[in-house]
Design an enzyme around this catalytic site. Structure first.
Site, PDB file in Angstrom:
ATOM      1  N   CYS A 139       9.566 -44.111  32.353  1.00  0.00           N
ATOM      2  CA  CYS A 139       9.641 -45.364  33.127  1.00  0.00           C
ATOM      3  C   CYS A 139      11.052 -45.935  33.080  1.00  0.00           C
ATOM      4  O   CYS A 139      11.953 -45.342  33.653  1.00  0.00           O
ATOM      5  CB  CYS A 139       8.566 -46.324  32.648  1.00  0.00           C
ATOM      6  SG  CYS A 139       8.111 -47.505  33.918  1.00  0.00           S
ATOM      7  N   ARG A 190       4.952 -50.970  36.962  1.00  0.00           N
ATOM      8  CA  ARG A 190       6.225 -51.342  37.610  1.00  0.00           C
ATOM      9  C   ARG A 190       7.204 -50.146  37.578  1.00  0.00           C
ATOM     10  O   ARG A 190       8.352 -50.257  37.168  1.00  0.00           O
ATOM     11  CB  ARG A 190       6.836 -52.593  36.954  1.00  0.00           C
ATOM     12  CG  ARG A 190       5.948 -53.831  37.138  1.00  0.00           C
ATOM     13  CD  ARG A 190       6.641 -55.113  36.772  1.00  0.00           C
ATOM     14  NE  ARG A 190       7.187 -55.081  35.428  1.00  0.00           N
ATOM     15  CZ  ARG A 190       8.457 -55.167  35.129  1.00  0.00           C
ATOM     16  NH1 ARG A 190       9.365 -55.277  36.068  1.00  0.00           N
ATOM     17  NH2 ARG A 190       8.843 -55.147  33.875  1.00  0.00           N
ATOM     18  N   HIS A 218       3.803 -43.435  32.114  1.00  0.00           N
ATOM     19  CA  HIS A 218       3.731 -43.704  30.668  1.00  0.00           C
ATOM     20  C   HIS A 218       2.783 -42.756  29.939  1.00  0.00           C
ATOM     21  O   HIS A 218       1.646 -43.141  29.634  1.00  0.00           O
ATOM     22  CB  HIS A 218       3.239 -45.141  30.442  1.00  0.00           C
ATOM     23  CG  HIS A 218       4.241 -46.192  30.739  1.00  0.00           C
ATOM     24  ND1 HIS A 218       5.087 -46.703  29.787  1.00  0.00           N
ATOM     25  CD2 HIS A 218       4.543 -46.814  31.888  1.00  0.00           C
ATOM     26  CE1 HIS A 218       5.869 -47.605  30.334  1.00  0.00           C
ATOM     27  NE2 HIS A 218       5.562 -47.706  31.621  1.00  0.00           N
ATOM     28  N   GLU A 272       2.713 -42.012  26.915  1.00  0.00           N
ATOM     29  CA  GLU A 272       2.423 -42.533  25.568  1.00  0.00           C
ATOM     30  C   GLU A 272       1.268 -43.538  25.578  1.00  0.00           C
ATOM     31  O   GLU A 272       0.773 -43.916  24.527  1.00  0.00           O
ATOM     32  CB  GLU A 272       3.690 -43.157  24.958  1.00  0.00           C
ATOM     33  CG  GLU A 272       4.065 -44.549  25.447  1.00  0.00           C
ATOM     34  CD  GLU A 272       4.616 -44.596  26.878  1.00  0.00           C
ATOM     35  OE1 GLU A 272       4.668 -43.533  27.544  1.00  0.00           O
ATOM     36  OE2 GLU A 272       4.968 -45.692  27.335  1.00  0.00           O
TER      37      GLU A 272
END
Ligand code: GLN
Length: 196
Positions: A87, A144, A179, A181
């Protein structure tokens, strides 16, 4: 020497990446340790670095001010460190930005990135992704998120959705717009481990 991955600890999803790497290192086939990257002196001892999501403007400012950014640039130029940016971290790996924000980039990968590329309605969403090298779809969590708007040179596209490219690799560098994670799925961290 133990294989060591540093998770840049400035802001954002730091604990989650640390946790994903540590879970990976409990598996027999994966040997190494994950530490928090906080000082420029640590950089020379690392085999890999994870740049977590967060706010790329803030992260880049502190990266430069702390001296960690310049150290990373030296290792990038020598091509002797693996880096995964997720990101906001993916933004930092790019050579150029498609939006006018001033962010000091690490310029590791031949790609152009647009920050916050999905607009307000789609600020966060989840999408199963077909990723090159992975057999089953990966649960892509986008918050985002940026899009990789252009790649050139040796930068290879690994995943794409209707809106554009969301994952790319160039040698030891891995740019991920979403993401990994924030899921239980460790396959992208595994892929990164193989790049160390
Ligand atoms: N929009 C943020 C940025 O460009 C990234 C958001 C995130 O990392 N979740 O910095």
């Amino acid at each position: 020497m133990t294989t060591t991955v540093g998770v840049l600890s400035i802001q954002g999803a730091v604990a989650e990446h640390l946790d994903s790497m540590r879970r990976l290192f409990t598996k027999p086939a994966y040997k190494g340790q994950a530490v928090l990257l906080r000082t420029p002196e640590q950089v020379e001892d690392l085999d890999g670095v994870i740049l977590p999501g967060g706010e790329s403007t803030t992260i880049s400012r502190i990266l430069e001010r702390s001296g960690i950014g310049p150290q990373l640039r030296t290792r990038i130029a020598n091509d002797d460190i693996a880096i995964m940016g997720t990101c906001a971290g993916c933004v930092l790996l790019a050579k150029t930005l498609a939006d006018p924000t001033k962010v000091t980039l690490l310029e590791a990968m031949d790609m152009e990135v647009r920050r916050n590329a999905f607009g307000r309605q789609k600020e966060s969403f989840e999408r199963p992704l077909q990723i090159k090298g992975l057999r089953k779809p990966f649960p892509g969590v986008f918050i985002r998120a940026p899009l990789i708007t252009r790649t050139w040179g040796d930068c290879e596209v690994l995943a794409e959705i209707d809106e554009g490219v969301v994952m790319a690799r160039q040698g030891k560098f891995l740019g991920v717009a979403f993401h990994p994670e924030l899921t239980d799925d460790l396959r992208i961290h595994q892929l990164f481990y193989k790049m160390l």
